[in-house]
Structures are given as structure tokens and as C-alpha cells.
Design a protein around this motif. Structure first.
Motif, PDB file in Angstrom:
ATOM      1  N   LEU A  39       0.828  -1.212   0.000  1.00  0.00           N
ATOM      2  CA  LEU A  39       0.000   0.000   0.000  1.00  0.00           C
ATOM      3  C   LEU A  39       0.861   1.260   0.000  1.00  0.00           C
ATOM      4  O   LEU A  39       0.522   2.256  -0.640  1.00  0.00           O
ATOM      5  CB  LEU A  39      -0.948  -0.006   1.199  1.00  0.00           C
ATOM      6  N   ALA A  40       1.972   1.203   0.706  1.00  0.00           N
ATOM      7  CA  ALA A  40       2.884   2.356   0.734  1.00  0.00           C
ATOM      8  C   ALA A  40       3.463   2.626  -0.656  1.00  0.00           C
ATOM      9  O   ALA A  40       3.723   3.779  -1.004  1.00  0.00           O
ATOM     10  CB  ALA A  40       3.997   2.126   1.741  1.00  0.00           C
ATOM     11  N   GLN A  41       3.641   1.578  -1.458  1.00  0.00           N
ATOM     12  CA  GLN A  41       4.112   1.772  -2.834  1.00  0.00           C
ATOM     13  C   GLN A  41       3.112   2.620  -3.622  1.00  0.00           C
ATOM     14  O   GLN A  41       3.499   3.519  -4.356  1.00  0.00           O
ATOM     15  CB  GLN A  41       4.309   0.427  -3.538  1.00  0.00           C
ATOM     16  N   PHE A  42       1.832   2.315  -3.479  1.00  0.00           N
ATOM     17  CA  PHE A  42       0.804   3.102  -4.161  1.00  0.00           C
ATOM     18  C   PHE A  42       0.808   4.550  -3.670  1.00  0.00           C
ATOM     19  O   PHE A  42       0.746   5.483  -4.470  1.00  0.00           O
ATOM     20  CB  PHE A  42      -0.590   2.503  -3.950  1.00  0.00           C
ATOM     21  N   LEU A  43       0.866   4.731  -2.364  1.00  0.00           N
ATOM     22  CA  LEU A  43       0.872   6.090  -1.810  1.00  0.00           C
ATOM     23  C   LEU A  43       2.092   6.877  -2.272  1.00  0.00           C
ATOM     24  O   LEU A  43       1.990   8.077  -2.592  1.00  0.00           O
ATOM     25  CB  LEU A  43       0.816   6.040  -0.288  1.00  0.00           C
ATOM     26  N   THR A  44       3.244   6.225  -2.316  1.00  0.00           N
ATOM     27  CA  THR A  44       4.461   6.888  -2.779  1.00  0.00           C
ATOM     28  C   THR A  44       4.319   7.312  -4.234  1.00  0.00           C
ATOM     29  O   THR A  44       4.680   8.433  -4.607  1.00  0.00           O
ATOM     30  CB  THR A  44       5.673   5.949  -2.622  1.00  0.00           C
ATOM     31  N   THR A  45       3.782   6.412  -5.059  1.00  0.00           N
ATOM     32  CA  THR A  45       3.603   6.725  -6.479  1.00  0.00           C
ATOM     33  C   THR A  45       2.659   7.903  -6.668  1.00  0.00           C
ATOM     34  O   THR A  45       2.939   8.827  -7.447  1.00  0.00           O
ATOM     35  CB  THR A  45       3.070   5.491  -7.225  1.00  0.00           C
ATOM     36  N   ILE A  46       1.556   7.896  -5.962  1.00  0.00           N
ATOM     37  CA  ILE A  46       0.583   8.992  -6.060  1.00  0.00           C
ATOM     38  C   ILE A  46       1.222  10.305  -5.615  1.00  0.00           C
ATOM     39  O   ILE A  46       1.046  11.346  -6.258  1.00  0.00           O
ATOM     40  CB  ILE A  46      -0.684   8.668  -5.246  1.00  0.00           C
ATOM     41  N   THR A  47       1.987  10.273  -4.541  1.00  0.00           N
ATOM     42  CA  THR A  47       2.657  11.473  -4.042  1.00  0.00           C
ATOM     43  C   THR A  47       3.628  12.030  -5.073  1.00  0.00           C
ATOM     44  O   THR A  47       3.674  13.246  -5.318  1.00  0.00           O
ATOM     45  CB  THR A  47       3.399  11.172  -2.728  1.00  0.00           C
ATOM     46  N   ILE A  48       4.398  11.152  -5.710  1.00  0.00           N
ATOM     47  CA  ILE A  48       5.353  11.597  -6.730  1.00  0.00           C
ATOM     48  C   ILE A  48       4.620  12.211  -7.913  1.00  0.00           C
ATOM     49  O   ILE A  48       5.025  13.264  -8.424  1.00  0.00           O
ATOM     50  CB  ILE A  48       6.254  10.430  -7.175  1.00  0.00           C
ATOM     51  N   VAL A  49       3.531  11.587  -8.356  1.00  0.00           N
ATOM     52  CA  VAL A  49       2.778  12.094  -9.503  1.00  0.00           C
ATOM     53  C   VAL A  49       2.187  13.471  -9.190  1.00  0.00           C
ATOM     54  O   VAL A  49       2.289  14.400 -10.004  1.00  0.00           O
ATOM     55  CB  VAL A  49       1.673  11.106  -9.920  1.00  0.00           C
ATOM     56  N   VAL A  50       1.589  13.628  -8.031  1.00  0.00           N
ATOM     57  CA  VAL A  50       0.988  14.913  -7.656  1.00  0.00           C
ATOM     58  C   VAL A  50       2.065  15.993  -7.529  1.00  0.00           C
ATOM     59  O   VAL A  50       1.892  17.117  -7.999  1.00  0.00           O
ATOM     60  CB  VAL A  50       0.173  14.771  -6.346  1.00  0.00           C
ATOM     61  N   THR A  51       3.185  15.650  -6.919  1.00  0.00           N
ATOM     62  CA  THR A  51       4.284  16.607  -6.767  1.00  0.00           C
ATOM     63  C   THR A  51       4.813  17.050  -8.125  1.00  0.00           C
ATOM     64  O   THR A  51       5.030  18.238  -8.366  1.00  0.00           O
ATOM     65  CB  THR A  51       5.426  15.985  -5.930  1.00  0.00           C
ATOM     66  N   TYR A  52       5.010  16.100  -9.033  1.00  0.00           N
ATOM     67  CA  TYR A  52       5.504  16.454 -10.363  1.00  0.00           C
ATOM     68  C   TYR A  52       4.481  17.282 -11.138  1.00  0.00           C
ATOM     69  O   TYR A  52       4.855  18.237 -11.828  1.00  0.00           O
ATOM     70  CB  TYR A  52       5.882  15.210 -11.170  1.00  0.00           C
ATOM     71  N   ALA A  53       3.211  16.947 -11.020  1.00  0.00           N
ATOM     72  CA  ALA A  53       2.175  17.708 -11.725  1.00  0.00           C
ATOM     73  C   ALA A  53       2.160  19.159 -11.256  1.00  0.00           C
ATOM     74  O   ALA A  53       2.044  20.083 -12.070  1.00  0.00           O
ATOM     75  CB  ALA A  53       0.808  17.069 -11.519  1.00  0.00           C
ATOM     76  N   ARG A  54       2.303  19.371  -9.960  1.00  0.00           N
ATOM     77  CA  ARG A  54       2.355  20.742  -9.434  1.00  0.00           C
ATOM     78  C   ARG A  54       3.592  21.475  -9.935  1.00  0.00           C
ATOM     79  O   ARG A  54       3.524  22.642 -10.323  1.00  0.00           O
ATOM     80  CB  ARG A  54       2.345  20.729  -7.908  1.00  0.00           C
ATOM     81  N   PHE A  55       4.735  20.787  -9.926  1.00  0.00           N
ATOM     82  CA  PHE A  55       5.969  21.378 -10.416  1.00  0.00           C
ATOM     83  C   PHE A  55       5.836  21.748 -11.891  1.00  0.00           C
ATOM     84  O   PHE A  55       6.211  22.848 -12.301  1.00  0.00           O
ATOM     85  CB  PHE A  55       7.136  20.397 -10.222  1.00  0.00           C
ATOM     86  N   ALA A  56       5.303  20.842 -12.682  1.00  0.00           N
ATOM     87  CA  ALA A  56       5.164  21.095 -14.123  1.00  0.00           C
ATOM     88  C   ALA A  56       4.220  22.259 -14.385  1.00  0.00           C
ATOM     89  O   ALA A  56       4.499  23.098 -15.246  1.00  0.00           O
ATOM     90  CB  ALA A  56       4.661  19.837 -14.825  1.00  0.00           C
ATOM     91  N   LYS A  57       3.124  22.307 -13.650  1.00  0.00           N
ATOM     92  CA  LYS A  57       2.164  23.397 -13.853  1.00  0.00           C
ATOM     93  C   LYS A  57       2.779  24.751 -13.497  1.00  0.00           C
ATOM     94  O   LYS A  57       2.552  25.745 -14.180  1.00  0.00           O
ATOM     95  CB  LYS A  57       0.917  23.148 -13.012  1.00  0.00           C
TER      96      LYS A  57
END
Length: 80
Positions: A39-57
Motif C-alpha cells: 500500500l505504501a508503494q501506491f501512496l508513494t507513487t501517487i505522491t510523486i505524480v501529484v508533486t511532479y504535476a504541481r511542479f510542471a504546472k
């Protein structure tokens, strides 16, 4: 970020392969350490995706928009 995630993923894979006793430890009811790691793998992946999306925007999209504007301006200048 990618290197940290890769290390985290490999740790999970190694524990799954060689640390089965540790991964089978019950935490609460039928939930064990392996389930929490998964489950932590999923949470880590989601966190990375959200962080990158904010950075890109915030940082990359404005630069990309500016490049598109420059290309359009050059194309229009070339037509005249």
C-alpha cells in the motif's frame, strides 16, 4: 526523486523475496507488513505524480507556453 523511489521499490522487492518472515508479521488483524509495504508503494507513487504535476504546472508549463508563442510569432513573421 526517481532514485529514491527505485531504492524504495527494490527494498520492497528484496524483502518480498528474501525477508518473507518479516513481511508475514501481523500488524493488525489480517494485515501484515507486506500488505503495508504494498500500500505504501501506491501512496508513494501517487505522491510523486501529484508533486511532479504541481511542479510542471508552476515551472514547465509557462516555459512551454512561451516557446509556443515564440514559434507562432516566427511563423507569422515568415508568412509576411
Amino acid at each position: 526523486m526517481s532514485a529514491l523511489f527505485l531504492c524504495w521499490y527494490l527494498t520492497f522487492a528484496l524483502f518480498s523475496a528474501y525477508g518473507s518472515e518479516f513481511m508475514r508479521r501481523k500488524v493488525a488483524g489480517e494485515v501484515n507488513v507486506g500488505t503495508l509495504f504494498g500500500l505504501a508503494q501506491f501512496l508513494t507513487t501517487i505522491t510523486i505524480v501529484v508533486t511532479y504535476a504541481r511542479f510542471a504546472k508552476k515551472r514547465l508549463d509557462p516555459q512551454s507556453d512561451r516557446i509556443h508563442e515564440l514559434v507562432r510569432a516566427d511563423a507569422e513573421a515568415g508568412r509576411k
